[in-house]
Design a protein around this motif. Structure first.
Motif, PDB file in Angstrom:
ATOM      1  N   LYS A 135      49.408  38.173  37.136  1.00  0.00           N
ATOM      2  CA  LYS A 135      48.965  37.895  38.505  1.00  0.00           C
ATOM      3  C   LYS A 135      48.040  38.991  39.015  1.00  0.00           C
ATOM      4  O   LYS A 135      47.122  38.716  39.795  1.00  0.00           O
ATOM      5  N   ASP A 136      48.266  40.222  38.565  1.00  0.00           N
ATOM      6  CA  ASP A 136      47.341  41.301  38.917  1.00  0.00           C
ATOM      7  C   ASP A 136      45.960  41.044  38.326  1.00  0.00           C
ATOM      8  O   ASP A 136      44.936  41.342  38.961  1.00  0.00           O
ATOM      9  N   VAL A 137      45.919  40.514  37.115  1.00  0.00           N
ATOM     10  CA  VAL A 137      44.623  40.203  36.496  1.00  0.00           C
ATOM     11  C   VAL A 137      43.867  39.200  37.354  1.00  0.00           C
ATOM     12  O   VAL A 137      42.665  39.355  37.627  1.00  0.00           O
ATOM     13  N   LEU A 138      44.551  38.158  37.819  1.00  0.00           N
ATOM     14  CA  LEU A 138      43.897  37.139  38.627  1.00  0.00           C
ATOM     15  C   LEU A 138      43.412  37.704  39.955  1.00  0.00           C
ATOM     16  O   LEU A 138      42.281  37.430  40.391  1.00  0.00           O
ATOM     17  N   ARG A 210      49.899  31.064  49.615  1.00  0.00           N
ATOM     18  CA  ARG A 210      50.787  29.988  50.050  1.00  0.00           C
ATOM     19  C   ARG A 210      51.811  29.610  48.981  1.00  0.00           C
ATOM     20  O   ARG A 210      52.903  29.121  49.306  1.00  0.00           O
ATOM     21  N   SER A 211      51.470  29.804  47.724  1.00  0.00           N
ATOM     22  CA  SER A 211      52.376  29.413  46.647  1.00  0.00           C
ATOM     23  C   SER A 211      53.556  30.363  46.474  1.00  0.00           C
ATOM     24  O   SER A 211      54.448  30.096  45.676  1.00  0.00           O
ATOM     25  N   ARG A 212      53.562  31.484  47.179  1.00  0.00           N
ATOM     26  CA  ARG A 212      54.663  32.456  47.155  1.00  0.00           C
ATOM     27  C   ARG A 212      54.900  33.015  45.760  1.00  0.00           C
ATOM     28  O   ARG A 212      56.032  33.306  45.376  1.00  0.00           O
ATOM     29  N   MET A 213      53.838  33.161  45.017  1.00  0.00           N
ATOM     30  CA  MET A 213      53.930  33.721  43.670  1.00  0.00           C
ATOM     31  C   MET A 213      53.710  35.219  43.645  1.00  0.00           C
ATOM     32  O   MET A 213      53.924  35.864  42.613  1.00  0.00           O
ATOM     33  N   LEU A 214      53.300  35.794  44.779  1.00  0.00           N
ATOM     34  CA  LEU A 214      52.935  37.199  44.838  1.00  0.00           C
ATOM     35  C   LEU A 214      54.067  38.022  45.425  1.00  0.00           C
ATOM     36  O   LEU A 214      54.780  37.568  46.338  1.00  0.00           O
ATOM     37  N   ASN A 215      54.198  39.236  44.923  1.00  0.00           N
ATOM     38  CA  ASN A 215      55.146  40.157  45.549  1.00  0.00           C
ATOM     39  C   ASN A 215      54.508  40.802  46.775  1.00  0.00           C
ATOM     40  O   ASN A 215      53.352  40.498  47.126  1.00  0.00           O
ATOM     41  N   ALA A 216      55.220  41.689  47.415  1.00  0.00           N
ATOM     42  CA  ALA A 216      54.743  42.259  48.682  1.00  0.00           C
ATOM     43  C   ALA A 216      53.440  43.031  48.485  1.00  0.00           C
ATOM     44  O   ALA A 216      52.494  42.908  49.285  1.00  0.00           O
ATOM     45  N   GLU A 217      53.355  43.825  47.428  1.00  0.00           N
ATOM     46  CA  GLU A 217      52.141  44.610  47.193  1.00  0.00           C
ATOM     47  C   GLU A 217      50.962  43.709  46.853  1.00  0.00           C
ATOM     48  O   GLU A 217      49.848  43.920  47.349  1.00  0.00           O
ATOM     49  N   GLN A 218      51.186  42.695  46.038  1.00  0.00           N
ATOM     50  CA  GLN A 218      50.114  41.757  45.680  1.00  0.00           C
ATOM     51  C   GLN A 218      49.694  40.924  46.878  1.00  0.00           C
ATOM     52  O   GLN A 218      48.507  40.600  47.032  1.00  0.00           O
ATOM     53  N   PHE A 219      50.645  40.578  47.729  1.00  0.00           N
ATOM     54  CA  PHE A 219      50.319  39.805  48.931  1.00  0.00           C
ATOM     55  C   PHE A 219      49.407  40.603  49.850  1.00  0.00           C
ATOM     56  O   PHE A 219      48.448  40.065  50.413  1.00  0.00           O
TER      57      PHE A 219
END
Length: 323
Positions: A135-138, A210-219
């Protein structure tokens, strides 16, 4: 071509798979990113055998419905299709890229090598702990895409400054006007593609949030990307206005040059009307023809015609209409 990227000591390390490696079942380490550039059927078969992911043949087609660009499968598989900008000197264009987040591995499929991907690979090799998972890559790809769009906008500013110097600081000939119009048209096309690119990036990042796939830092990082994209909107709007101004100014100079040509014909037609009238009168069949009854008939007619031509030109010159 398949590029497989793994994390080694906090850095992203990647290599291209060779043809003989496609016959193996797995690379040495579990990857976080598998990048497929113009994949062949053999490469797609390797992905299906190794990861259990079937890549459709039309995954990067441009005629997909809007609802098929961002969606999540029942098994948690995430599908995103985004457009990435290529600021080529000859043909700027947007290239469709399909992302699939499958079992904590990001798969990207595209037909051309993209500057944004090269930029991320360079940064990830040099900066430790920049990427921790797929997810970080994206997110970093979309962050680099926004930065690349900003660099392209700066290039438009520089190009339009050169165009402005040609339009506003010297007399514009028809040749110069045609070159200016071609340059302005290219920058307008690039500006429109940048606007489309950032809009698509905004939609993709919003979908990830919106998909809630990210953690707090990624959000929080995604929110920062959206703020960066919002800051580009005012620049694209200003560039559109500047391009329209330069276009109108150039067209105005073209009209002025055409009016100069029309003015020449107008002056010539007005100046030649009196001698034409005199010649017509002298060419009529009178009973007593001046050129026969008067020895100075012809010289007088010619002098009168010359005077009738000189008088309008002197008047036009005095008015400044011949400049």
């Amino acid at each position: 071509m398949i590029n497989v990227f793994t994390l080694e000591q906090g850095r992203l390390s990647g290599r291209a798979l060779q043809d003989d490696e496609l016959l193996a079942d797995a690379p040495e380490r579990e990857p976080v990113w598998v990048d497929l550039e113009a994949p062949t059927p053999q490469e797609k078969a390797w992905v299906a055998r190794r990861f259990g992911l079937v890549i459709p043949d039309d995954i990067v087609d441009d005629d997909l419905e809007e609802s098929a660009r961002f969606y999540e499968e029942d098994n948690g598989e995430l599908h995103i299709r985004s457009d990435f900008l290529i600021d080529d000197d000859e043909t700027p264009r947007n290239v469709r890229v399909a992302f699939i987040l499958h079992r904590r591995v990001l798969f990207s499929v595209h037909e051309e090598d993209l500057p944004v991907f090269r930029l991320l690979r360079l940064r990830a090799r040099r900066i430790p702990a920049l990427i921790e998972d797929a997810k970080d890559v994206l997110l970093k790809l979309y962050d680099a895409d926004a930065e690349y769009s900003a660099d392209a906008l700066e290039g438009i500013y520089v190009a339009l400054e050169k165009v402005s110097a040609r339009v506003l600081k010297q007399e514009v000939s028809d040749q110069t006007a045609s070159e200016v119009l071609a340059a302005v048209a290219r920058e307008e096309d690039l500006n429109g593609r940048i606007r489309r690119n950032v809009m698509d990036t905004r939609r993709a990042v919003s979908f990830m949030m919106r998909s809630r796939m990210l953690n707090a830092e990624q959000f929080e990082e995604a929110r920062q990307i959206l703020r960066d994209i919002d800051s580009l909107d005012s620049h694209t709007a200003f560039l559109f206005d500047k391009i329209n101004f330069l276009m109108d100014a150039t067209v105005g100079f073209i009209n002025i040059n055409q009016n100069k040509i029309i003015k020449i014909f107008s002056v010539a037609s007005v100046a030649l009307l009196p001698p034409t009238l005199i010649a017509s009168i002298y060419g009529m069949n009178f009973r007593a023809m001046p050129e026969l009854d008067w020895s100075l008939g012809y010289p007088f007619a010619l002098a009168l015609m010359a005077a009738s031509v000189a008088a309008p030109f002197l008047y036009f010159r005095r008015k400044g209409w011949l400049r």
